[in-house]
Design an enzyme around this catalytic site. Structure first.
Site, PDB file in Angstrom:
ATOM      1  N   ASP A 124      38.851  60.373  45.434  1.00  0.00           N
ATOM      2  CA  ASP A 124      37.670  59.826  44.771  1.00  0.00           C
ATOM      3  C   ASP A 124      37.509  60.485  43.393  1.00  0.00           C
ATOM      4  OD1 ASP A 124      35.145  59.098  43.916  1.00  0.00           O
ATOM      5  OD2 ASP A 124      34.107  59.720  45.738  1.00  0.00           O
ATOM      6  N   ASP A 147      35.617  47.912  40.019  1.00  0.00           N
ATOM      7  CA  ASP A 147      35.073  46.926  40.962  1.00  0.00           C
ATOM      8  C   ASP A 147      33.700  46.467  40.497  1.00  0.00           C
ATOM      9  OD1 ASP A 147      37.177  47.055  43.063  1.00  0.00           O
ATOM     10  OD2 ASP A 147      36.564  49.146  43.092  1.00  0.00           O
ATOM     11  N   LYS A 151      27.359  41.289  43.782  1.00  0.00           N
ATOM     12  CA  LYS A 151      26.104  40.886  44.432  1.00  0.00           C
ATOM     13  C   LYS A 151      25.018  41.914  44.100  1.00  0.00           C
ATOM     14  CE  LYS A 151      28.130  38.189  48.024  1.00  0.00           C
ATOM     15  NZ  LYS A 151      28.879  38.247  49.263  1.00  0.00           N
ATOM     16  N   ASP A 183      35.969  42.089  33.174  1.00  0.00           N
ATOM     17  CA  ASP A 183      35.961  40.633  32.999  1.00  0.00           C
ATOM     18  C   ASP A 183      34.713  40.041  33.657  1.00  0.00           C
ATOM     19  OD1 ASP A 183      36.636  41.135  35.605  1.00  0.00           O
ATOM     20  OD2 ASP A 183      38.148  39.555  35.735  1.00  0.00           O
ATOM     21  N   THR A 218      46.905  42.191  31.453  1.00  0.00           N
ATOM     22  CA  THR A 218      47.518  42.159  32.787  1.00  0.00           C
ATOM     23  C   THR A 218      47.644  40.701  33.252  1.00  0.00           C
ATOM     24  OG1 THR A 218      45.378  42.288  33.877  1.00  0.00           O
ATOM     25  CG2 THR A 218      46.487  44.370  33.432  1.00  0.00           C
ATOM     26  N   LYS A 219      48.456  40.505  34.291  1.00  0.00           N
ATOM     27  CA  LYS A 219      48.681  39.170  34.839  1.00  0.00           C
ATOM     28  C   LYS A 219      47.348  38.556  35.256  1.00  0.00           C
ATOM     29  CE  LYS A 219      52.405  39.263  37.703  1.00  0.00           C
ATOM     30  NZ  LYS A 219      52.968  39.199  39.027  1.00  0.00           N
ATOM     31  N   GLU A 221      44.384  39.344  34.260  1.00  0.00           N
ATOM     32  CA  GLU A 221      43.513  39.117  33.111  1.00  0.00           C
ATOM     33  C   GLU A 221      43.906  37.822  32.379  1.00  0.00           C
ATOM     34  OE1 GLU A 221      43.749  42.606  30.808  1.00  0.00           O
ATOM     35  OE2 GLU A 221      42.353  41.904  29.302  1.00  0.00           O
TER      36      GLU A 221
END
Ligand SMILES: C[S@@+](CC[C@H](N)C(=O)[O-])C[C@H]1O[C@@H](n2cnc3c(N)ncnc32)[C@H](O)[C@@H]1O
Length: 239
Positions: A124, A147, A151, A183, A218-219, A221
């Site tokens: 962590d 991440d 929600k 994003d 990145t792919k 993205e």
């Protein structure tokens, strides 16, 4: 890679660390380990992985030289990490990630590319920062696509919040930089708000920054961009 789905059953408890009285930003997922990742963990782990301990890390000892150190939090499968480390051989990089297949994947890339300036810690990042990273020691910090916990009831699990950013600033060297990318628009807004409100930081741009050339697309993205999704970079420096 995303933690969009709320965890069920035992995984739910992984979000709360009872020893630290703290909500975690990640869910421990089992994930399938490929044979190549397993081999990389066994063969390259001893050389390139640094074990988590509650003691300050000696960078010179870890890298066998003295160079500016950049820390990346949550490197996923590590493609961006390896790309940047290869691009900047004069700097040393430490990648922190909790997900075992990701650690195996980055160790494999280190082996393939011969990246002597990159080390990995599987733990962590909040604890790594608190216990291993000396204050004022980081030339840079990268956090790419953390991440989004999109929600509303999960927003509290987001990494980029005022107390965490304060901890980042404490670990940065004067003039060091913090580079974030997301994003997820609502998270981008939160990032800009939190970073702008942190008195130890200064924005390098008016609002969001242009994507620095060293951060590869990145792919995942690219796919998002084709679907019309936005990507927001933020680059702040320590005052
Ligand atoms: C959405 S993924 C993005 C991965 C990568 N940066 C990319 O751009 O593809 C976020 C990653 O952060 C990791 N992560 C989340 N919280 C973390 C923490 N506290 N310490 C270390 N890794 C963490 C997760 O395991 C996950 O792999």
């Amino acid at each position: 890679m995303s933690s969009e789905t709320p965890p069920k059953g035992p995984a739910r408890s992984m979000l709360y660390d009872p020893t630290e009285h703290r909500i975690r930003s990640f869910v421990t997922r089992a994930g399938r380990l490929s044979t190549a990742q397993e081999r990389a963990l066994a063969e390259l782990g001893p050389q390139y992985a640094i074990e988590y301990t509650k003691a300050p890390l000696d960078y010179a000892q870890a890298f066998g030289r003295t160079a500016p150190v950049i820390l990346e939090i949550g490197f996923g499968m590590g493609q961006t990490t390896a790309h940047i480390a290869k691009l900047m051989p004069e700097k040393d990089f430490i990648g922190v990630e909790v997900h075992t297949p990701g650690v195996g994947s980055l160790l494999k890339l280190i082996g393939e590319e011969g990246l002597s300036n990159l080390r990995v810690i599987q733990h962590d990042a909040v604890e790594v920062l608190n216990n291993m990273i000396p204050d004022g020691s980081l030339a840079g910090l990268h956090i790419y696509f953390p991440d989004p916990w999109h929600k509303a009831r999960h927003n509290k699990r987001r990494l980029i919040q005022a107390p965490f950013v304060k901890l980042l600033v404490q670990k940065m060297a004067p003039g060091g930089y913090l580079h974030l990318a997301t994003d997820w628009e609502d998270y981008a807004v939160q990032m800009l708000e939190v970073l702008s409100a942190e008195e130890g930081l200064q924005n390098t741009a008016e609002g969001y920054a242009p994507q620095p050339a060293y951060r590869p697309l990145t792919k995942f993205e690219n796919r998002g961009l084709k679907l019309g999704h936005g990507v927001w970079d933020l680059v702040f420096t320590k005052k």
